[in-house]
Design a protein around this motif. Structure first.
Motif, PDB file in Angstrom:
ATOM      1  N   GLN A  76       0.813  -1.210   0.000  1.00 26.03           N
ATOM      2  CA  GLN A  76       0.000   0.000   0.000  1.00 26.03           C
ATOM      3  C   GLN A  76       0.853   1.270   0.000  1.00 26.03           C
ATOM      4  OE1 GLN A  76      -3.200  -0.139  -0.541  1.00 26.03           O
ATOM      5  NE2 GLN A  76      -3.070  -2.370  -0.501  1.00 26.03           N
ATOM      6  N   TYR A  81      -0.110   5.503   0.283  1.00 22.00           N
ATOM      7  CA  TYR A  81      -0.726   5.470   1.611  1.00 22.00           C
ATOM      8  C   TYR A  81       0.327   5.847   2.642  1.00 22.00           C
ATOM      9  CZ  TYR A  81      -5.138   3.430   0.105  1.00 22.00           C
ATOM     10  OH  TYR A  81      -6.372   3.236  -0.474  1.00 22.00           O
ATOM     11  N   ASP A  85      -2.209   6.663   7.573  1.00 19.65           N
ATOM     12  CA  ASP A  85      -3.265   5.844   6.971  1.00 19.65           C
ATOM     13  C   ASP A  85      -3.109   4.382   7.368  1.00 19.65           C
ATOM     14  OD1 ASP A  85      -4.278   8.071   5.653  1.00 19.65           O
ATOM     15  OD2 ASP A  85      -3.146   7.674   3.816  1.00 19.65           O
ATOM     16  N   ASN A 101      -4.921   4.803  -4.840  1.00 19.29           N
ATOM     17  CA  ASN A 101      -5.120   5.560  -3.608  1.00 19.29           C
ATOM     18  C   ASN A 101      -6.110   6.693  -3.871  1.00 19.29           C
ATOM     19  OD1 ASN A 101      -4.986   7.097  -1.298  1.00 19.29           O
ATOM     20  ND2 ASN A 101      -2.769   6.993  -1.110  1.00 19.29           N
ATOM     21  N   HIS A 103      -7.514   8.637  -1.858  1.00 20.79           N
ATOM     22  CA  HIS A 103      -7.412   9.753  -0.913  1.00 20.79           C
ATOM     23  C   HIS A 103      -6.507  10.872  -1.431  1.00 20.79           C
ATOM     24  CE1 HIS A 103      -9.371   6.975   1.797  1.00 20.79           C
ATOM     25  NE2 HIS A 103      -8.408   6.099   1.589  1.00 20.79           N
ATOM     26  N   ASP A 124     -10.839   1.742   3.617  1.00 24.44           N
ATOM     27  CA  ASP A 124     -10.735   3.085   3.041  1.00 24.44           C
ATOM     28  C   ASP A 124     -11.801   4.013   3.623  1.00 24.44           C
ATOM     29  OD1 ASP A 124      -8.533   3.330   1.169  1.00 24.44           O
ATOM     30  OD2 ASP A 124      -9.540   1.821  -0.052  1.00 24.44           O
TER      31      ASP A 124
END
Length: 435
Positions: A76, A81, A85, A101, A103, A124
């Protein structure tokens, strides 16, 4: 609360056991892998995926090994990330099997309401909830009732209460109009075939990739977004049209064509449409030999593998996995990369890519649905050439023209007529008062 009364009412509305059984029987009579099923039998496809992920959800209670957690964290981290996270995810990082990702482009603000599409086990969703703070809220929806139940339980165990999970269809969301600030989605890696060919195969989400009707789903997203709302959709897309003479798995048919992204979103009304291709290769998150070597629980098996220099035989991989205390797939991933760099001559799972001038360059061929006899011919295809992992981000305009309202230029004939009538009426009234 994790489970709200509105969710409970929605989840039980029309979701009887007999209805689900009927849908499964109906889906079993349809060849979901046929290209025509995307248009002719979308409900059968949804039932197929929901059933698959309900089975996957049964593995949610399996405790991961330390090696699986460490390798998943490294996987990840490759796509952005952060340590924060991953700390929020905790051991549940092994449940994250998305393609990117979301975000990175969500641009969260404190107090935002976030909608996570195809939330799967809800990791998530929890990360998004932490980004928007206690005044904010994150809602996850997924077709799989089993995964939604696991997500609810995991949120409760982690003490996260500004999240809500619902069973829902992305083409007909159980979400009110203009009620969401950010829509995110993440999944799935090579479709649901992540179950058999990911480097760290655990659990995954029924992400936006697998929605049969992308236009309808994007219109639903537009509907639920507030003006000025943002989307950040991590998904797999097809770089080009599929060879119609080949039988492809259903996930490949549901993937959106990359060239359709801009025209589809633009026609709906989204602005600032952009596609992040930074991690577009299908093996962008693959666990490497270095990752395995730096993981203490796995490194103990590495000298054995390097000494034997063997192909990915089941017995060898299983023995190494047992010695390392890690899943067999992680060891096989290492062996594949050894072969890709010339350690072994077997080319069934590794290949040399070819550049435009015909020169060979060493690379790893990502394939799909390994182990399924009806798709064994796909080992000849490199999925990184057919597909791409992308993050689609866009904005719903802050001011939207209201439907049915005429523009100012269209009003002037009526204004002239009204003014003339008022003038005539005033003239008649004035003459009458003089008399």
């Amino acid at each position: 609360m994790v489970c709200t009364s509105s969710f409970c009412a929605f989840a039980s509305n029309g979701r009887t056991g007999s209805a689900r059984t009927s849908k499964r029987k109906e889906a079993s009579t349809v060849d979901v892998h046929a290209e025509s099923s995307v248009v002719d039998a979308p409900d059968a496809i949804k039932t197929h995926f929901a059933t698959s992920y309900n089975h996957v959800s049964l593995r949610g209670a399996e405790p991961p090994s330390k090696a699986q957690v460490e390798l998943s964290r490294r996987s990840q981290a490759k796509i952005g990330y952060t340590d924060v996270d991953l700390q929020i995810a905790g051991d549940d990082v092994v449940l994250m099997q998305g393609v990117g990702n979301p975000h990175l482009y969500a641009r969260y603000n404190p107090g935002d309401t976030v909608l996570d599409l195809g939330c799967g086990m809800g990791v998530d969703t929890r990360i998004a909830a932490s980004r928007v703070g206690e005044r904010g809220r994150a809602v996850g929806i997924d077709l799989s009732e089993g995964e939604v139940l696991v997500a609810m339980g995991r949120a409760r165990e982690h003490g996260v209460y500004n999240v809500d999970y619902r069973v829902g269809d992305m083409e007909q969301m159980p979400i009110a109009d203009n009620s969401v600030d950010v829509v995110i989605s993440n999944g799935v890696r090579d479709g649901y075939c992540v179950l058999v060919c990911a480097a760290v195969p655990r659990l995954c989400s029924q992400g936006f990739c697998l929605v049969p009707n992308k236009d309808k789903a994007f219109r639903e997203i537009f509907r639920v977004l507030r003006p000025g709302g943002r989307i950040s959709i991590a998904c797999t897309v097809r770089r080009k049209l599929l060879d119609t003479s080949v039988r492809w798995p259903v996930c490949m048919h549901t993937f959106m064509l990359q060239a359709d992204i801009d025209p589809v979103l633009g026609s709906i009304g989204f602005t600032d449409v952009a596609v992040d291709m930074n991690n577009s290769r299908m093996d962008a998150q693959a666990v490497t030999e270095d990752d395995i070597g730096q993981c203490p629980r796995v490194a103990c098996a590495t000298p054995v593998l390097l000494t034997l220099r063997v192909c990915a035989r089941c017995a060898c991989a299983d023995a190494a996995a047992k010695a390392a205390g890690v899943c067999t797939h992680a060891i096989r991933a290492q062996l594949k990369r050894k072969k890709a760099h010339g350690v072994a001559s077997d080319t069934s799972t590794a290949t040399s890519d070819t550049t435009g001038n015909g020169d060979a360059k060493v690379g790893h061929k990502v394939t799909v649905h390994k182990g399924e006899s009806q798709f064994k011919h796909l080992r000849n295809y490199n999925m990184s050439e057919l597909c791409a992992r992308v993050v689609i981000h866009a904005v719903k305009p802050a001011s939207m023209p209201q439907r049915g309202m005429a523009s100012p230029a269209q009003h002037w004939p009526y204004l002239v007529a009204v003014t003339a009538l008022l003038g005539a009426g005033a003239f008649v009234w004035a003459r009458a008062t003089r008399k």
